[in-house]
Design a protein around this motif. Sequence first.
Motif, PDB file in Angstrom:
ATOM      1  N   LEU A  11      -7.469  15.021   9.279  1.00  0.00           N
ATOM      2  CA  LEU A  11      -7.827  14.877   7.873  1.00  0.00           C
ATOM      3  C   LEU A  11      -8.446  13.496   7.646  1.00  0.00           C
ATOM      4  O   LEU A  11      -8.110  12.538   8.342  1.00  0.00           O
ATOM      5  CB  LEU A  11      -6.581  15.036   6.994  1.00  0.00           C
ATOM      6  N   PRO A  12      -9.363  13.372   6.685  1.00  0.00           N
ATOM      7  CA  PRO A  12      -9.982  12.073   6.416  1.00  0.00           C
ATOM      8  C   PRO A  12      -8.925  11.011   6.101  1.00  0.00           C
ATOM      9  O   PRO A  12      -7.967  11.258   5.368  1.00  0.00           O
ATOM     10  CB  PRO A  12     -10.863  12.349   5.196  1.00  0.00           C
ATOM     11  N   ARG A  13      -9.115   9.826   6.668  1.00  0.00           N
ATOM     12  CA  ARG A  13      -8.166   8.730   6.466  1.00  0.00           C
ATOM     13  C   ARG A  13      -8.613   7.859   5.300  1.00  0.00           C
ATOM     14  O   ARG A  13      -9.795   7.598   5.119  1.00  0.00           O
ATOM     15  CB  ARG A  13      -8.066   7.876   7.731  1.00  0.00           C
ATOM     16  N   THR A  14      -7.641   7.430   4.504  1.00  0.00           N
ATOM     17  CA  THR A  14      -7.902   6.509   3.404  1.00  0.00           C
ATOM     18  C   THR A  14      -6.682   5.627   3.222  1.00  0.00           C
ATOM     19  O   THR A  14      -5.773   5.637   4.062  1.00  0.00           O
ATOM     20  CB  THR A  14      -8.227   7.294   2.112  1.00  0.00           C
ATOM     21  N   VAL A  15      -6.653   4.848   2.146  1.00  0.00           N
ATOM     22  CA  VAL A  15      -5.469   4.048   1.824  1.00  0.00           C
ATOM     23  C   VAL A  15      -4.544   4.903   0.970  1.00  0.00           C
ATOM     24  O   VAL A  15      -4.966   5.468  -0.051  1.00  0.00           O
ATOM     25  CB  VAL A  15      -5.843   2.763   1.070  1.00  0.00           C
ATOM     26  N   GLU A  65       4.954  -0.808  -1.681  1.00  0.00           N
ATOM     27  CA  GLU A  65       5.402  -1.374  -0.407  1.00  0.00           C
ATOM     28  C   GLU A  65       5.276  -0.414   0.771  1.00  0.00           C
ATOM     29  O   GLU A  65       5.337  -0.841   1.925  1.00  0.00           O
ATOM     30  CB  GLU A  65       6.847  -1.871  -0.509  1.00  0.00           C
ATOM     31  N   LEU A  66       5.107   0.879   0.519  1.00  0.00           N
ATOM     32  CA  LEU A  66       4.928   1.846   1.608  1.00  0.00           C
ATOM     33  C   LEU A  66       3.465   2.245   1.789  1.00  0.00           C
ATOM     34  O   LEU A  66       3.161   3.262   2.428  1.00  0.00           O
ATOM     35  CB  LEU A  66       5.775   3.101   1.356  1.00  0.00           C
ATOM     36  N   ALA A  67       2.560   1.435   1.255  1.00  0.00           N
ATOM     37  CA  ALA A  67       1.126   1.725   1.392  1.00  0.00           C
ATOM     38  C   ALA A  67       0.756   1.849   2.861  1.00  0.00           C
ATOM     39  O   ALA A  67       1.323   1.182   3.727  1.00  0.00           O
ATOM     40  CB  ALA A  67       0.309   0.623   0.729  1.00  0.00           C
ATOM     41  N   ALA A  68      -0.207   2.720   3.137  1.00  0.00           N
ATOM     42  CA  ALA A  68      -0.526   3.038   4.530  1.00  0.00           C
ATOM     43  C   ALA A  68      -1.958   3.530   4.641  1.00  0.00           C
ATOM     44  O   ALA A  68      -2.640   3.780   3.638  1.00  0.00           O
ATOM     45  CB  ALA A  68       0.435   4.107   5.048  1.00  0.00           C
ATOM     46  N   LEU A  69      -2.397   3.694   5.885  1.00  0.00           N
ATOM     47  CA  LEU A  69      -3.653   4.360   6.188  1.00  0.00           C
ATOM     48  C   LEU A  69      -3.325   5.757   6.710  1.00  0.00           C
ATOM     49  O   LEU A  69      -2.597   5.899   7.689  1.00  0.00           O
ATOM     50  CB  LEU A  69      -4.443   3.573   7.236  1.00  0.00           C
ATOM     51  N   GLY A  70      -3.840   6.765   6.034  1.00  0.00           N
ATOM     52  CA  GLY A  70      -3.529   8.126   6.437  1.00  0.00           C
ATOM     53  C   GLY A  70      -4.244   9.124   5.553  1.00  0.00           C
ATOM     54  O   GLY A  70      -5.135   8.758   4.772  1.00  0.00           O
ATOM     55  N   PRO A  71      -3.881  10.399   5.614  1.00  0.00           N
ATOM     56  CA  PRO A  71      -4.540  11.424   4.805  1.00  0.00           C
ATOM     57  C   PRO A  71      -4.176  11.299   3.328  1.00  0.00           C
ATOM     58  O   PRO A  71      -3.001  11.226   2.973  1.00  0.00           O
ATOM     59  CB  PRO A  71      -4.022  12.742   5.382  1.00  0.00           C
ATOM     60  N   GLY A  72      -5.196  11.321   2.463  1.00  0.00           N
ATOM     61  CA  GLY A  72      -4.936  11.173   1.040  1.00  0.00           C
ATOM     62  C   GLY A  72      -4.048  12.255   0.467  1.00  0.00           C
ATOM     63  O   GLY A  72      -3.303  12.025  -0.498  1.00  0.00           O
ATOM     64  N   LEU A  73      -4.103  13.462   1.052  1.00  0.00           N
ATOM     65  CA  LEU A  73      -3.300  14.564   0.519  1.00  0.00           C
ATOM     66  C   LEU A  73      -1.797  14.307   0.618  1.00  0.00           C
ATOM     67  O   LEU A  73      -1.012  14.986  -0.044  1.00  0.00           O
ATOM     68  CB  LEU A  73      -3.653  15.870   1.239  1.00  0.00           C
TER      69      LEU A  73
END
Length: 249
Positions: free
Chosen positions: A125-129, A156-164
Motif C-alpha cells: 500500500l502507498p506509504r505516507t505519514v 507520539e505514535l506517528a509513523a511511516l506506513g499505509p494511510g488506511l
Amino acid sequence: EIDMYRNVLPHAPAGTARWYGGVSDAVTRQYLLFLERVDGLQLTDVSAFSTWERTARWIGEFHRSFSPDTLARLASSSRLLVYDEAFYWRWITRAQQFARSSRASRILDRIARAYAVVVERLLHLPRTVLHGDFYPCNVVIGTRGDQVRICPVDWELAALGPGLIDLASLITGWTEREQRALLSAYRAAADAGEPKSRATSKEWTVNLDSCRLHLAIRMLGWSATWTPPPQHARKWLDEAEQLADRLRL
C-alpha cells in the motif's frame, strides 16, 4: 511528538494545534511541548455524522500532503516509526504468545498461518505519514460560529506506513454502512488532484479490512496483562476472527 510539531505538521492541513516551542534534552530526560489550547469536544462525544466525515476527509488530505521527496527525507532523517515487515510480524507473534484461552490460541494460530498474505498487501500500500493512533478520542472538534475545526492530538505514535491504518482506527465501532461512507469521504480527499485511482471499491475495502485486522492483532499483542482503556475496549479477538473470515484467511 516534539519532532512532529516542529518538522512534520507544518505540512499538514489547517487545524492542528499551533506549536509554540519545545524542549528536548536527552541528558536530563526533560521533554516539554508548548501548544495552543484548543477548546472543543472529543470526536467520540460528537453525534453529527457529517463531522466524522469531515474528519475522514481531513486525514485523507493529511496523507496526501507529503510529496515523495518529503517522505524520502523523513524516512532517512526523522525518528518516525516505520511499518515494515518485521513490525507487522512482531504483533501477530506477540498476540499468539499472549493468548488467554484455547479459543484465542486457535483463532490466532489460524490467522498466523495465512498472515503473510496480509503483510504482503500492507507492504504494497502507498506509504505516507500516519498519526498512528487516530482513534476518535485523539481528535478534538473545535467550533467557532459555523466553523468546525478538526484538531488531531497525541502524535507520539506517528509513523511511516499505509494511510488506511488511520482510517481503520477512525471507523472502529461504526456499522458497515457508516464505514463505507467514511471510506468514501476519505477517498475523495486522498485522491483529490491525483489521477483517478485504479483501485476498485472492492480493493479499497479489502485493503481497509487488512488494516483493521492489523489493528485488532496489535491490540491483542500489546501486553500479556494490559487491557485497553474504555475508549478502545472492544472484543478484539472476535473482530480479528470476523475480519479473517472476510479476507478468507
